[in-house]
Design a protein around this motif. Structure first.
Motif, short mmCIF file in Angstrom:
data_model
loop_
_atom_site.label_atom_id
_atom_site.label_comp_id
_atom_site.label_asym_id
_atom_site.label_seq_id
_atom_site.Cartn_x
_atom_site.Cartn_y
_atom_site.Cartn_z
N TYR A 12 -10.36 0.59 12.34
CA TYR A 12 -11.55 -0.15 13.01
C TYR A 12 -11.09 -1.65 13.21
CZ TYR A 12 -15.83 -2.83 13.04
OH TYR A 12 -16.98 -3.67 13.36
N GLU A 13 -10.29 -2.30 12.40
CA GLU A 13 -9.99 -3.57 12.68
C GLU A 13 -8.90 -3.91 13.64
OE1 GLU A 13 -11.27 -6.17 10.98
OE2 GLU A 13 -12.56 -5.20 9.24
N ALA A 14 -8.12 -2.68 13.84
CA ALA A 14 -7.21 -3.02 14.73
C ALA A 14 -7.68 -2.25 16.37
CB ALA A 14 -5.80 -2.14 14.38
N ASP A 15 -8.81 -2.11 16.41
CA ASP A 15 -9.50 -1.25 17.46
C ASP A 15 -8.93 -0.21 17.84
OD1 ASP A 15 -11.32 -0.94 19.54
OD2 ASP A 15 -10.32 -2.51 20.80
N GLU A 29 -12.12 8.83 -1.33
CA GLU A 29 -12.17 9.64 -0.13
C GLU A 29 -10.93 9.45 0.78
OE1 GLU A 29 -14.94 9.85 3.81
OE2 GLU A 29 -15.56 8.62 2.29
N GLN A 30 -10.17 10.47 0.99
CA GLN A 30 -8.91 10.41 1.56
C GLN A 30 -9.28 10.07 2.93
OE1 GLN A 30 -6.00 10.36 0.28
NE2 GLN A 30 -6.71 10.66 -1.90
N GLY A 31 -8.45 9.08 3.46
CA GLY A 31 -8.61 8.50 4.90
C GLY A 31 -9.41 7.31 5.07
N ALA A 32 -10.04 6.96 3.94
CA ALA A 32 -11.36 5.73 3.95
C ALA A 32 -10.35 4.80 4.40
CB ALA A 32 -12.04 5.78 2.74
N LEU A 33 -9.26 4.09 3.71
CA LEU A 33 -8.72 2.89 4.22
C LEU A 33 -8.34 3.04 5.53
CD1 LEU A 33 -7.61 0.21 3.17
CD2 LEU A 33 -5.67 1.25 2.28
N VAL A 68 0.76 -0.98 -0.01
CA VAL A 68 -0.06 -0.20 -0.23
C VAL A 68 0.75 1.18 0.02
CG1 VAL A 68 -1.85 1.29 1.41
CG2 VAL A 68 -1.71 -1.33 1.10
N LYS A 69 0.39 2.23 -0.91
CA LYS A 69 1.23 3.52 -1.09
C LYS A 69 0.84 4.24 0.25
CE LYS A 69 2.04 3.68 -5.91
NZ LYS A 69 2.15 4.44 -7.46
N PRO A 70 1.58 5.30 0.48
CA PRO A 70 1.45 6.32 1.61
C PRO A 70 0.30 7.02 1.55
CG PRO A 70 3.80 6.51 0.83
CD PRO A 70 3.02 5.83 -0.19
N ARG A 71 -0.38 7.31 0.26
CA ARG A 71 -1.53 8.10 -0.09
C ARG A 71 -2.42 6.98 -1.00
NH1 ARG A 71 -2.83 13.44 0.57
NH2 ARG A 71 -3.99 13.40 -1.42
N PRO A 72 -3.01 6.10 -0.01
CA PRO A 72 -3.83 4.82 -0.64
C PRO A 72 -4.89 4.92 -1.38
CG PRO A 72 -4.05 4.83 1.67
CD PRO A 72 -3.23 6.26 1.44
N ASP A 73 -5.93 6.11 -0.92
CA ASP A 73 -7.09 6.26 -1.51
C ASP A 73 -7.20 6.81 -2.89
OD1 ASP A 73 -8.68 5.34 0.92
OD2 ASP A 73 -7.51 7.05 1.77
#
Length: 434
Positions: free
Chosen positions: A192-195, A182-186, A92-97
């Motif tokens: 969320y998965e990591a709590d 949407e920046q920040g979506a990933l 995954v790149k630094p800006r993934p969305d």
């Protein structure tokens, strides 16, 4: 029953593969097995005092572990098993969305030598390491179908079966939703998965993985198929050999029979090993030097321990391919379930020489393990491994070996079901009696 035919060894390997979706997870899995065998994790920033028994250091995607027999002199020679924890994949790149034409996508970078077509139309999860605001790190793994790199329908490219060359930037980006990027979506989903809260995460090292579980294949279930066989088979075999070494020496053994078995599982082999946790770094020699000093050893003891050292660089090897046999050396055709392969290249793409080959062959004989040879077709370029790097850094005799398989570097690879056990048996013999 030998490890090659022991179903519990095979099932443990499959569980190791399933749990090791990133180098960081592989290190965590290996550390858990070592701790269960009585090994102690050491901190690099704390003082080490003389101790026997098993120790290990885990740094990011690398793990260095060793076992010192009781009363072993400080100059006891090392028996090193080298391997690597990383595999070619999509990272995954630094800006993934990102996205296009109404699709949300994830921007990925290609890591290592990836046959890109093998990643098409696969259900992909995501895993890796999150670095938090307080400087700590935590692992994360989403082992469910979130992503897919879709192939173009044949109706829109009738020449696909004649030639297919993917654009590495435009045609490798996986889809994961609909709508505008949407920046920040990933990051929100990963948090969320990591709590965690997204604001807690300041950095990440994330990669995609095929979620299909490893398993058996073939008329007699004689093959294993999985992602990351290159090179987690060798890491698992090295852990098995090292834990077996804890029971290898009787209490009345003479000092001359002692060896210090070592497992060096590096990261970043697939991209040249040039990192703080790669084989080109001073990590291995620094930690082994400290282990000698911690037992009261001098610089002379350190030099003696290296002078008597031997190293096996264990990495996946090529089995002869039935559909492309002309691409192999005509006189060397390794096959699955024929035992580990010694890899030879006179141009030092592999470190094997006659001395190293003889030492490993003798260990295989003592262990009752068959041995095969690999050398490249002269018209074909040859791969390499951490073997030449380790030999050059430490100045120790090194032999390159590996389990033979097909589809190396593909999203899903194949090896013989017996060969991982054969390799573990041979390595256990090598590190204790060679």
């Amino acid at each position: 029953m030998t490890l090659a035919t022991d179903p519990s060894h095979t099932e443990d390997l499959l569980a190791f593969l399933q749990g090791s979706s990133s180098p960081y997870h592989a290190v965590s899995q290996a550390a858990r097995r070592l701790e269960k065998a009585g090994f102690t994790e050491l901190s690099e920033t704390e003082e080490w005092t003389g101790r026997s028994g098993g120790c290990f250091v885990a740094r990011s995607g690398a793990l260095i572990a060793w076992y010192v027999p009781e009363d072993a002199p400080a100059h006891t020679p090392f028996r090193i098993v080298g391997a690597h924890t990383d595999s070619p994949n999509l990272r995954v790149k630094p800006r993934p969305d990102t996205g296009s034409a109404g699709w949300r996508q994830v921007a990925v970078e290609i890591y290592g030598g990836v046959p890109l077509n093998t990643w098409l139309d696969r259900d992909l999860g995501i895993s890796g390491r999150l670095t938090l605001r307080d400087g700590t790190s935590t692992l994360v793994k989403v082992d469910e179908p979130l992503f897919r790199v879709p192939q173009l329908a044949i109706h829109l490219d009738r020449s696909v079966n004649e030639s297919m060359a993917l654009d590495r930037q435009r045609q490798t980006q996986p889809i994961w939703s609909l709508g505008r990027p949407e920046q920040g979506a990933l990051l929100r989903r990963i948090a969320y998965e990591a709590d965690l809260e997204p604001t807690e995460i300041l950095g990440w090292d994330l990669m995609l993985h095929d979620i299909q579980a490893p398993g058996h294949l073939g008329a007699e279930r004689e093959f294993l198929v999985s992602s990351r066989l290159d090179n987690l088979v060798s890491v698992h075999a090295g852990v098995t050999a090292l834990t077996a070494a804890t029971e290898a020496w009787p209490q009345d053994a003479g000092a001359e029979s002692f060896r210090v078995p070592v497992l060096a599982a590096f990261d970043h082999e697939e991209v040249g090993s040039g990192s703080e946790t790669g084989a080109q770094s001073p990590l291995l020699e620094r930690l082994l030097n400290r282990s000698v000093a911690a037992r009261g050893g001098s610089g002379e003891d350190w030099s003696r321990a290296l002078a008597g050292a031997l190293c096996v660089s264990a990495d996946m090897s090529h089995a002869v391919h039935p559909n492309y046999s002309e691409r192999h050396d005509p006189d060397n055709h390794p096959l699955p379930n024929g035992g580990p392969v010694v890899k030879v290249n006179v141009n030092q793409r592999y470190a094997t020489d006659g001395t190293g080959l003889a030492a490993f062959a003798a260990a295989c004989e003592r262990a009752g393990v068959p041995l095969q040879r690999f050398v490249s077709n002269n018209a074909m370029p040859c791969g390499t491994s951490i073997g030449p790097i380790t030999a050059a850094r430490l100045g120790v005799t090194t032999v390159d070996v590996g389990v033979p398989g097909l589809s190396m570097h593909s999203a899903r690879e194949l090896v013989g079901a017996r060969d991982p056990g054969y390799l573990a048996q041979a390595l256990a013999e090598f590190v204790t009696t060679s």
